[in-house]
Motif scaffolding. Structure first.
Motif, mmCIF file in Angstrom:
data_model
loop_
_atom_site.group_PDB
_atom_site.id
_atom_site.type_symbol
_atom_site.label_atom_id
_atom_site.label_comp_id
_atom_site.label_asym_id
_atom_site.label_seq_id
_atom_site.Cartn_x
_atom_site.Cartn_y
_atom_site.Cartn_z
ATOM 1 N N LYS A 752 0.836 -1.205 0.000
ATOM 2 C CA LYS A 752 0.000 0.000 0.000
ATOM 3 C C LYS A 752 0.867 1.248 0.000
ATOM 4 O O LYS A 752 0.613 2.205 -0.746
ATOM 5 C CB LYS A 752 -0.922 -0.013 1.223
ATOM 6 C CG LYS A 752 -1.795 1.240 1.342
ATOM 7 C CD LYS A 752 -2.693 1.153 2.566
ATOM 8 C CE LYS A 752 -3.542 2.417 2.703
ATOM 9 N NZ LYS A 752 -4.458 2.339 3.883
ATOM 10 N N LYS A 753 1.893 1.248 0.812
ATOM 11 C CA LYS A 753 2.806 2.378 0.854
ATOM 12 C C LYS A 753 3.525 2.547 -0.495
ATOM 13 O O LYS A 753 3.722 3.672 -0.972
ATOM 14 C CB LYS A 753 3.831 2.185 1.974
ATOM 15 C CG LYS A 753 3.255 2.277 3.392
ATOM 16 C CD LYS A 753 4.331 1.945 4.424
ATOM 17 C CE LYS A 753 3.772 1.982 5.846
ATOM 18 N NZ LYS A 753 3.496 3.336 6.310
ATOM 19 N N CYS A 754 3.890 1.419 -1.093
ATOM 20 C CA CYS A 754 4.544 1.474 -2.406
ATOM 21 C C CYS A 754 3.617 2.102 -3.442
ATOM 22 O O CYS A 754 4.043 2.949 -4.246
ATOM 23 C CB CYS A 754 4.955 0.071 -2.857
ATOM 24 S SG CYS A 754 6.261 -0.686 -1.870
ATOM 25 N N LEU A 755 2.359 1.705 -3.442
ATOM 26 C CA LEU A 755 1.403 2.230 -4.416
ATOM 27 C C LEU A 755 1.180 3.725 -4.197
ATOM 28 O O LEU A 755 1.073 4.492 -5.162
ATOM 29 C CB LEU A 755 0.073 1.473 -4.311
ATOM 30 C CG LEU A 755 -0.949 1.779 -5.419
ATOM 31 C CD1 LEU A 755 -0.392 1.401 -6.794
ATOM 32 C CD2 LEU A 755 -2.255 1.034 -5.163
ATOM 33 N N ILE A 756 1.149 4.156 -2.958
ATOM 34 C CA ILE A 756 0.997 5.581 -2.660
ATOM 35 C C ILE A 756 2.205 6.359 -3.187
ATOM 36 O O ILE A 756 2.067 7.460 -3.740
ATOM 37 C CB ILE A 756 0.795 5.787 -1.143
ATOM 38 C CG1 ILE A 756 -0.599 5.294 -0.734
ATOM 39 C CG2 ILE A 756 0.985 7.251 -0.751
ATOM 40 C CD1 ILE A 756 -0.832 5.235 0.759
ATOM 41 N N ASN A 757 3.388 5.796 -3.031
ATOM 42 C CA ASN A 757 4.581 6.443 -3.576
ATOM 43 C C ASN A 757 4.509 6.557 -5.100
ATOM 44 O O ASN A 757 4.798 7.614 -5.663
ATOM 45 C CB ASN A 757 5.834 5.671 -3.163
ATOM 46 C CG ASN A 757 6.400 6.115 -1.834
ATOM 47 O OD1 ASN A 757 7.332 6.923 -1.787
ATOM 48 N ND2 ASN A 757 5.835 5.624 -0.752
ATOM 49 N N ILE A 758 4.131 5.472 -5.761
ATOM 50 C CA ILE A 758 4.023 5.503 -7.227
ATOM 51 C C ILE A 758 2.998 6.546 -7.657
ATOM 52 O O ILE A 758 3.224 7.321 -8.600
ATOM 53 C CB ILE A 758 3.630 4.113 -7.768
ATOM 54 C CG1 ILE A 758 4.728 3.094 -7.477
ATOM 55 C CG2 ILE A 758 3.362 4.177 -9.273
ATOM 56 C CD1 ILE A 758 4.300 1.646 -7.713
ATOM 57 N N ALA A 759 1.882 6.586 -6.957
ATOM 58 C CA ALA A 759 0.794 7.490 -7.330
ATOM 59 C C ALA A 759 1.217 8.956 -7.280
ATOM 60 O O ALA A 759 0.751 9.775 -8.084
ATOM 61 C CB ALA A 759 -0.414 7.251 -6.423
ATOM 62 N N HIS A 760 2.104 9.291 -6.353
ATOM 63 C CA HIS A 760 2.518 10.691 -6.210
ATOM 64 C C HIS A 760 3.802 11.005 -6.968
ATOM 65 O O HIS A 760 4.232 12.167 -6.993
ATOM 66 C CB HIS A 760 2.708 11.020 -4.735
ATOM 67 C CG HIS A 760 1.421 11.155 -3.976
ATOM 68 N ND1 HIS A 760 0.565 12.225 -4.132
ATOM 69 C CD2 HIS A 760 0.836 10.348 -3.056
ATOM 70 C CE1 HIS A 760 -0.476 12.085 -3.330
ATOM 71 N NE2 HIS A 760 -0.350 10.941 -2.680
ATOM 72 N N SER A 761 4.396 10.014 -7.601
ATOM 73 C CA SER A 761 5.693 10.227 -8.249
ATOM 74 C C SER A 761 5.595 11.045 -9.525
ATOM 75 O O SER A 761 6.605 11.570 -9.998
ATOM 76 C CB SER A 761 6.357 8.878 -8.563
ATOM 77 O OG SER A 761 5.625 8.163 -9.550
ATOM 78 N N GLY A 762 4.396 11.165 -10.086
ATOM 79 C CA GLY A 762 4.250 11.930 -11.319
ATOM 80 C C GLY A 762 4.694 13.370 -11.182
ATOM 81 O O GLY A 762 5.120 13.997 -12.162
ATOM 82 N N TYR A 763 4.600 13.911 -9.958
ATOM 83 C CA TYR A 763 5.070 15.285 -9.738
ATOM 84 C C TYR A 763 6.545 15.415 -10.098
ATOM 85 O O TYR A 763 7.005 16.471 -10.541
ATOM 86 C CB TYR A 763 4.852 15.686 -8.277
ATOM 87 C CG TYR A 763 5.457 17.027 -7.934
ATOM 88 C CD1 TYR A 763 4.811 18.213 -8.274
ATOM 89 C CD2 TYR A 763 6.699 17.114 -7.303
ATOM 90 C CE1 TYR A 763 5.378 19.450 -7.984
ATOM 91 C CE2 TYR A 763 7.279 18.335 -7.001
ATOM 92 C CZ TYR A 763 6.607 19.505 -7.347
ATOM 93 O OH TYR A 763 7.172 20.721 -7.060
#
Length: 782
Positions: A752-763
Motif C-alpha cells: 500500500k505504501k509502495c502504491l501511494i509512492n508511485i501514485a505521487h511520483s508523477g510530480y
C-alpha cells in the motif's frame, strides 16, 4: 523491417542493432542537414559538461510508437529483443546525476514539443570503466565509441568551427572604438556531431550536439615530434571526461574543455540564428535562451560579451543587456569544493581576452554595488567575482544571468539565504527554485514495462503524457488484489535482477530478501559509509542475537569514486572487503548479503531500480541539492529511507512521513554545528556501545583488506571531525532501519505504501520541471 531481417540471414545481436539504428535514422527521421531552422519557435540551448543518456534504441522505438511491434518482429525471427537492445553501449558522456538530469531534460523538451537542444563534448573516453580487484577500485579506459563511430550520431565536418587559446593581447583604437587583437593564438578545430532526440509520439526531433577537438592541418610545426605534440595537445581536450585537476596540467585541460564547449556551441547557435534572413542581433532574447547547467559552462557569459562587443561592435551596455537577457544559470551544489574557482594567472594565460572581459564585468558590478549604498568594503569579499587572485565562477554565473535557480526547495532556500545571500540581496528577483525531475518514459515505461502495463490496465494511458495522472492509482490503495499484483511485479523484477547478477558476477541472491539499494556517485556527503556502518552492526547482530534479524537483507551498492578522491576509494575498498567476508560467513548466510556492483551506469540502473524495495537517500542534511535517484526508485515502487535533504522534503510533503522512513538531524542543525564548531563525534561514540563495536572492526583486524585505509576512515570519524555527521545520525539510522524490517513483514501494508509512492511520483517527472523552466525562465511556447 521484417523483410530486411528475413533476407539478411543469421545476424549477431550487435549487427541487428546496427540495422535497427540505421532504419530509424535513415527512414523515420526527417533529413534536416540543409533545412533552415524553424523560426516560429524560440530555441533553448542547454549547455552541460555532462550528458548521460544511456541506450537510445528502446527510448527511440518507444517515442516512435514502434517498440512493441519491433519486439514482435524480432521474436518472430528468433531474436531476443532484450539481448539485442543490451548490445548497445551507453554513451559515456557523463558521470552521475548532473549528466542524467541533462538527458532527462532533453527528453522532456522534445516530448513537450519545445525546440530545445543540448550542447556538450564528445569525450573519446568516459570517466573510466570501473573494475574491483583485491577489493579496490581499478580505473580502466572507458572506450564507448566503436571503430565505426557511435551509431546514433552524424558528423557535420563541413560545419566545424575554430577555437582560440593563448596568444598575446594587443589593444588599439579604430573608428572611435577600443579594439583588441590576439596575436599568435593556438587554434583548434571543433567538429560537431549530432545525436537526435525524439519527442514522444509527436514527430519532434531536437538534437544533442557534441564537439570533438582536432588540430588544424597546416599550422603544425614541420618537425614530426613537434607536430605530434601539437596534435596531441588539441585532441586531449575531448579525450577524457573530467581530467584530474589536482595539478597544473589538469587545471589547464579542464579550463580548455570548458571554453572549447562554450565557444564552439555559441558559434553554432549564432550561425543557426542568422540563417533566418529576418533575424537581427537585438532579436536574440526573443529568439533564443541559453541555460548553463552548473558553473562549468559559465565562460559563455564573457564569450558572448566578446562576440557582441568585438565582432558585432555593440557598446558594452547593449551587449550586457543582451547577454543577461539570454543566459540563465542552474546551481547544483552547496559544497565549496564544487564551486569552481579559476586562478587569475591561468585564465590570463589561456584566454587573455576573456580574462579582460571578466575583469571589466567585475569592475562594473563592484561599482554598481557601491553606488547602491554598500559602504562596508569588507563585504566585497562575498561579492567580487575576482577575489584573492581567483575567479569565482558561481559569482560570474549569478551576475551574468537573468535567473538563477536551485533544484529543490531546501537547496534553493540555502542558496538564496545563506550561500549567495549578498547576491540575492542585491538581485532580489533573480533567485528561484525549479525542483528536479526525471523522464518517466525512460525510468518507468522503458525500465519497468511490467509495472507500466499494470498501471495502464488500472487507470488507462493518460499518465503517459500527463504523469501526474498517476494519482488516479490512489483509489486502489485498499484493493487487496491490486496490492497482490503489485507485489508479484516487484518479485518478477527481482528475479530478473537476480538472474542478471548471477550471469555477470556469479553471486547468488535470495530473491525473497529485502533489496536495500544505494546507487549513486561515491562521495562523503552521500554517506555510503553510514549505510555500511549499519551493515556492520547487523553483522554483529547475526553473531550475537541472530533471531533479531527477522527479514533477510540484500544490500546493493553501485558507485564510482573520482580517481583523485582517495577517501571515497577507501570507502569502496571497505565496502568490497566487508561484502566478501559477510557473504562467506555461515552465521550471516540467509540473513545478510552485500554486493558492490562494479561499473555502475544507466543501463545497470534500469535493472536495479525496478527491483529495489528500499531506496537509500541518506545524504547529510543540507548537502544534497536535489537527488534524482530518489525519484526514480519512488516511481518504481520502492520506499525511501532518507534525511530531510534535497527533494526528499518535497517527497514527504506529497506522501506524508507515514510513507517515508525519515531519520537524522535537520539542515538547520547541521549548519549550526558548522558555524559554532561544537559537534563532538567522540562524545557520541562514548555513549553508544553499538557504535563502539562497529568502529572497532575498522582497526582490530577483523576486516581483512587494506587495513591502513580502514584505519584512516576510523580516524576521520573519531578524530578528524566526522565532517558529514555519520556518528550523529547513526543511532537514528539504526532505529529507522528496524522500522523498515518490521513493516516489511506486513506485505499488504508495505505494498500500500509502495502504491501511494508511485501514485505521487508523477510530480517528479521532468515534464513538470521543464514546463516550469519554459514558462518562468525561458519564455517558451509549445
Amino acid at each position: 523491417m521484417s523483410k530486411k531481417l528475413l533476407h539478411a540471414g543469421p545476424l549477431q545481436h550487435d549487427e541487428v542493432l546496427v540495422l535497427l539504428t540505421s532504419l530509424i535514422k535513415d527512414q523515420l527521421l526527417p533529413h534536416t542537414r540543409d533545412a533552415k531552422p524553424d523560426t516560429s519557435q524560440k530555441q533553448v540551448y542547454y549547455f552541460s559538461m555532462e550528458f548521460l543518456p544511456g541506450r537510445f534504441i528502446e527510448t527511440n522505438l518507444l517515442n516512435l510508437d514502434l517498440l512493441e511491434s519491433c519486439k514482435e518482429i524480432l521474436r518472430a525471427h528468433h531474436y531476443n529483443p532484450d539481448l539485442i537492445f543490451q548490445s548497445e553501449l551507453d554513451a559515456a558522456l557523463g558521470n552521475g546525476g548532473l549528466g542524467r538530469l541533462a538527458s532527462c531534460f532533453l527528453d522532456s523538451l522534445a516530448a513537450l514539443d519545445f525546440a530545445g537542444h543540448g550542447m556538450g563534448l564528445r569525450y573519446q573516453y568516459g570517466l573510466f570503466e570501473q573494475k574491483i580487484s583485491n577489493s579496490k577500485q581499478v580505473e580502466l579506459p572507458d572506450k564507448w565509441i566503436g571503430e565505426d563511430g557511435y551509431p546514433w550520431e552524424e558528423i557535420y565536418s563541413e560545419e566545424a568551427v575554430t577555437i582560440q587559446f593563448g596568444g598575446r593581447l594587443v589593444s588599439g583604437y579604430k573608428d572611435n572604438r577600443l579594439t583588441f587583437d590576439v596575436i599568435g593564438p593556438e587554434r583548434i578545430k571543433a567538429i560537431p556531431y549530432q545525436i537526435p532526440i525524439l519527442g514522444y509520439h509527436n514527430q519532434r526531433v531536437n538534437y544533442l550536439t557534441v564537439w570533438q577537438a582536432e588540430s588544424i592541418p597546416g599550422q603544425q610545426p614541420v618537425e614530426f615530434e613537434a607536430y605530434a605534440k601539437v596534435k596531441r595537445k588539441a585532441e586531449e581536450i575531448t579525450e577524457f571526461l573530467y581530467p584530474d585537476d589536482s595539478h597544473y596540467e589538469g587545471k589547464v585541460l579542464r579550463l580548455r574543455q570548458q571554453y572549447f564547449l562554450v565557444s564552439a556551441g555559441l558559434q553554432r547557435i549564432l550561425t543557426s540564428f542568422f540563417k533566418s534572413d529576418d533575424h537581427q542581433i537585438f532579436d536574440l532574447p526573443d529568439k533564443l535562451s541559453i541555460q548553463i547547467n552548473d558553473t562549468h559552462p559559465a565562460l559563455i557569459i564573457p564569450e558572448l560579451m566578446r562576440v557582441l562587443v568585438d565582432n558585432y561592435k555593440l557598446g558594452w551596455e547593449e551587449a550586457w543587456n543582451l547577454t543577461t537577457s539570454v543566459i540563465s544559470y542552474t546551481n547544483h551544489t552547496l559544497l565549496d569544493e564544487a564551486l569552481e574557482k579559476w586562478p587569475v594567472f591561468l585564465v590570463k594565460e589561456q584566454l587573455p581576452r576573456i580574462f579582460l572581459i571578466i575583469e571589466e564585468i567585475n569592475r562594473r558590478f563592484c561599482l554598481e554595488v557601491e553606488y547602491k549604498g554598500l559602504e562596508d568594503w569588507e563585504s566585497f569579499a562575498d561579492l567580487s567575482i575576482i577575489y584573492q587572485e581567483n575567479i569565482h565562477m558561481a559569482r560570474l554565473a549569478v551576475v551574468g544571468s537573468h535567473t538563477v535557480n536551485g533544484v529543490a526547495k531546501l537547496h534553493s532556500s540555502i542558496l538564496k539565504n545563506q550561500l549567495m545571500k549578498s547576491f540575492s540581496t542585491h538581485f532580489p528577483n533573480r533567485f528561484t527554485n525549479k525542483t528536479n525531475g526525471i523522464s518517466h518514459r525512460q525510468w518507468l515505461m522503458n525500465a519497468n514495462p511490467l509495472l507500466a502495463r499494470f498501471i495502464s490496465e488500472l487507470i488507462g494511458d493518460q499518465w503517459k503524457t500527463d504523469p501526474q495522472a498517476l494519482k488516479d492509482l490512489l483509489k486502489f490503495t485498499n484493493d487487496p488484489d491490486v496490492l497482490l499484483q503489485l507485489s508479484a511485479i516487484k518479485h518478477a523484477n527481482k528475479i530478473r535482477l537476480v538472474d542478471k547478477i548471477k550471469a555477470e558476477t556469479g553471486h547468488d541472491i535470495f530473491v525473497e530478501s529485502l533489496f536495500d539499494v544505494q546507487i549513486k556517485r561515491l562521495h562523503g556527503y552521500k554517506r555510503q559509509l553510514l549505510n555500511l556502518l549499519h551493515i556492520l552492526y547487523l553483522w554483529d547482530v547475526c553473531h550475537e542475537k541472530p533471531e533479531a534479524i527477522k527479514v533477510p537483507r540484500t544490500f546493493i551498492f553501485g558507485a564510482k569514486a573520482a580517481p583523485g578522491y582517495l577517501y571515497a576509494k577507501r570507502i569502496i575498498s571497505l565496502i568490497s572487503s566487508v561484502a566478501e567476508q559477510i557473504n562467506q560467513d555461515p552465521l550471516a548466510k540467509g540473513k545478510l548479503n552485500v554486493l558492490f556492483l562494479p561499473n555502475y551506469n544507466v543501463s545497470q540502473a534500469e535493472w536495479i531500480i525496478p527491483a529495489a524495495d528500499i531506496s537509500e537517500q541518506i545524504s547529510t542534511a543540507s548537502k544534497e541539492a536535489s537527488g534524482t535517484g530518489n525519484m526514480k526508485m519512488m516511481m518504481n515502487g520502492a520506499l525511501t529511507i532518507g534525511t530531510m535533504d534535497g527533494a526528499n522534503i518535497e517527497m514527504t510533503e506529497l506522501i506524508t512521513t507515514e510513507h517515508f522512513f525519515e531519520f537524522g538531524i535537520r539542515a538547520e542543525e547541521v549548519l549550526a554545528y558548522e558555524r559554532n564548531g561544537q559537534y563532538s563525534p567522540r562524545e557520541i561514540y562514548n555513549q553508544d556501545l553499538r557504535l563502539q563495536k562497529v568502529l572497532q572492526r575498522l582497526v582490530d583486524g577483523s576486516i581483512t583488506g587494506d587495513t591502513v585505509a580502514f584505519q584512516d576512515i576510523y580516524y576521520s570519524l573519531l578524530f578528524k571531525g566526522d565532517e558529514y555527521f555519520l556518528l550523529k545520525d547513526f543511532g537514528s539510522y539504526v532505529n529507522v532501519q528496524n522500522q523498515v524490517q518490521n513493516q516489511f513483514l506486513d506485505s499488504q501494508t508495505w505494498q500500500k505504501k509502495c502504491l501511494i509512492n508511485i501514485a505521487h511520483s508523477g510530480y517528479f517527472s521532468s515534464d513538470r520541471t521543464i514546463s516550469e523552466y519554459a514558462t518562468d525562465i525561458w519564455g517558451l511556447v509549445p
